[in-house]
Design a protein around this motif. Structure first.
Motif, PDB file in Angstrom:
ATOM      1  N   ALA A  46      35.069 -35.683 -14.416  1.00  0.00           N
ATOM      2  CA  ALA A  46      34.026 -34.798 -14.426  1.00  0.00           C
ATOM      3  C   ALA A  46      33.851 -34.315 -16.042  1.00  0.00           C
ATOM      4  CB  ALA A  46      34.573 -33.556 -13.879  1.00  0.00           C
ATOM      5  N   ILE A  51      30.431 -26.502 -17.113  1.00  0.00           N
ATOM      6  CA  ILE A  51      30.572 -25.861 -15.705  1.00  0.00           C
ATOM      7  C   ILE A  51      29.638 -24.801 -15.598  1.00  0.00           C
ATOM      8  CG2 ILE A  51      32.325 -24.915 -14.292  1.00  0.00           C
ATOM      9  CD1 ILE A  51      34.465 -26.016 -15.894  1.00  0.00           C
ATOM     10  N   THR A  81      28.049 -25.724 -10.226  1.00  0.00           N
ATOM     11  CA  THR A  81      28.912 -26.773 -10.742  1.00  0.00           C
ATOM     12  C   THR A  81      29.927 -26.999  -9.447  1.00  0.00           C
ATOM     13  OG1 THR A  81      28.557 -26.759 -12.850  1.00  0.00           O
ATOM     14  CG2 THR A  81      30.553 -27.915 -12.094  1.00  0.00           C
ATOM     15  N   ALA A  82      30.356 -25.810  -9.020  1.00  0.00           N
ATOM     16  CA  ALA A  82      31.444 -26.096  -7.913  1.00  0.00           C
ATOM     17  C   ALA A  82      30.861 -26.456  -6.674  1.00  0.00           C
ATOM     18  CB  ALA A  82      31.990 -24.494  -7.803  1.00  0.00           C
ATOM     19  N   PHE A 117      30.315 -30.122  -7.128  1.00  0.00           N
ATOM     20  CA  PHE A 117      31.635 -30.906  -6.909  1.00  0.00           C
ATOM     21  C   PHE A 117      32.084 -30.881  -5.411  1.00  0.00           C
ATOM     22  CE2 PHE A 117      36.446 -30.268  -7.531  1.00  0.00           C
ATOM     23  CZ  PHE A 117      36.710 -31.757  -7.836  1.00  0.00           C
ATOM     24  N   ARG A 118      31.786 -30.155  -4.734  1.00  0.00           N
ATOM     25  CA  ARG A 118      32.200 -30.010  -3.363  1.00  0.00           C
ATOM     26  C   ARG A 118      31.491 -31.215  -2.471  1.00  0.00           C
ATOM     27  NH1 ARG A 118      34.504 -26.625   0.544  1.00  0.00           N
ATOM     28  NH2 ARG A 118      34.348 -24.686  -1.265  1.00  0.00           N
ATOM     29  N   ASP A 149      32.727 -20.647 -11.189  1.00  0.00           N
ATOM     30  CA  ASP A 149      32.900 -21.985 -10.777  1.00  0.00           C
ATOM     31  C   ASP A 149      34.054 -22.730 -10.776  1.00  0.00           C
ATOM     32  OD1 ASP A 149      29.532 -23.194  -9.904  1.00  0.00           O
ATOM     33  OD2 ASP A 149      29.924 -21.134 -10.789  1.00  0.00           O
ATOM     34  N   GLU A 193      36.640 -21.746  -8.423  1.00  0.00           N
ATOM     35  CA  GLU A 193      36.122 -22.499  -7.016  1.00  0.00           C
ATOM     36  C   GLU A 193      36.675 -23.929  -7.141  1.00  0.00           C
ATOM     37  OE1 GLU A 193      32.412 -21.754  -5.657  1.00  0.00           O
ATOM     38  OE2 GLU A 193      32.360 -19.631  -6.376  1.00  0.00           O
ATOM     39  N   MET A 194      36.404 -24.560  -8.352  1.00  0.00           N
ATOM     40  CA  MET A 194      36.714 -25.900  -8.426  1.00  0.00           C
ATOM     41  C   MET A 194      38.433 -26.011  -8.617  1.00  0.00           C
ATOM     42  SD  MET A 194      34.039 -27.131 -11.249  1.00  0.00           S
ATOM     43  CE  MET A 194      34.870 -29.009 -11.311  1.00  0.00           C
ATOM     44  N   VAL A 241      40.328 -25.470 -14.142  1.00  0.00           N
ATOM     45  CA  VAL A 241      40.202 -26.647 -13.135  1.00  0.00           C
ATOM     46  C   VAL A 241      41.567 -27.456 -13.420  1.00  0.00           C
ATOM     47  CG1 VAL A 241      38.805 -28.347 -12.574  1.00  0.00           C
ATOM     48  CG2 VAL A 241      37.837 -26.235 -13.532  1.00  0.00           C
TER      49      VAL A 241
END
Length: 283
Positions: A120, A124, A128-129, A132-133, A157, A160-161, A187
């Motif tokens: 990654a 961010i 971005t999260a 990433f999902r 984010d 969330e990541m 993260v």
């Protein structure tokens, strides 16, 4: 009430005793000194603003001395990588060569490597999260280890990541000579096992509100302060949930947003931001 004029005071007597024109000269030199002081302050402000603009917009790596215990504060570069004299380029899954020099200035992108590894790279940003999902649900469905190389960015984010990383039971790492700053360590904290390679640059600083919306004076200020306090609490709650020592965030709260507190290898272990197989949190 007396009919006589009061006798002049000491200051007035001194002024009356001055030769003709002296008062005007004193006023002139006073105004001149005040103007010079204001000009000097303006010059300092311009120089400071120029330096801050360079820090915020710079995309080329900046050579900085390696942090040492007790000397760990460095400028925060939101779009560039700091390099020490003996640092090299990180080896990142999915890259045949080091990332382009402006990679930190771009929104984070995800790259699939071999043997279940991915990287990654970049900022961010808001959204971005979710990106990433989608990556994990698509080509990254078999990823087991995530390498981070990022100047951070959106705390929301990043949280969330980190939650996604833990839900998918991924390991995280900052590779040797990698960069993980600002919100990026959140993260990193999500990994079921976490590593930082030699000369990895991992740092934290204060959460700050991004200007936006309509100006509203004290009410907006109060709202921003409350929002920042709530975000700090979320960061600390995340660290506790990920079995990272929340004392780590004391260094973040003590470090201005334009600077970075770079963690030593000993601190990374002390705060459990990196783990050994024996101390890795249960998956």
């Amino acid at each position: 009430m007396s009919d006589h004029l009061a006798s002049p005071g000491w200051i007035e007597r001194r002024l009356l005793s001055l030769p003709d024109g002296a008062v005007l000269r004193l006023v002139f030199f006073g105004v001149l000194a005040m103007g010079a002081s204001m000009l000097a302050q303006d010059v300092l402000n311009v120089v400071g603003d120029a330096g801050d603009r360079d820090r915020l917009t710079r995309t080329e790596p900046l050579r900085l001395p390696r942090p040492q215990p007790g000397d760990q504060i460095r400028p925060y570069l939101p779009r560039a990588v700091p390099v020490a004299p003996d640092r090299g380029e990180p080896v990142l899954p999915g890259y045949d060569a080091p990332p382009a020099g402006d990679a930190m200035a771009k929104a984070m992108s995800f790259h699939l490597g071999s043997d279940g590894a991915a990287s990654a790279v970049g900022r961010i940003d808001a959204g971005t999260a979710e990106a990433f999902r989608r990556f994990l649900d698509g080509e990254g469905r078999d990823v087991r280890r995530l390498a981070l190389h990022s100047p951070g960015g959106s705390v929301r984010d990043a949280i969330e990541m980190a939650t996604l990383v833990r839900e998918r039971k991924l390991e995280t790492e900052v590779p040797a000579d990698g960069y993980c700053a600002s919100a990026c360590p959140l993260v990193l904290a999500g990994g079921v096992a976490r590593q930082a390679g030699e000369s990895a640059w991992v740092g934290v600083h204060q959460v700050y509100a991004v200007p936006g919306g309509q100006p509203g004076g004290v009410r907006d200020l109060d709202r921003s302060v409350a929002q920042i306090q709530a975000t700090i609490a979320e960061c600390q709650s995340l660290l506790v949930a990920m079995d990272v020592d929340p004392r780590l965030w004391i260094h973040a709260m003590q470090t201005p947003a334009n600077e970075l507190y770079v963690l030593t290898p000993a601190e990374l272990r002390e705060f459990r931001l990196v783990t050994t197989p024996e101390s890795a949190p249960a998956s």
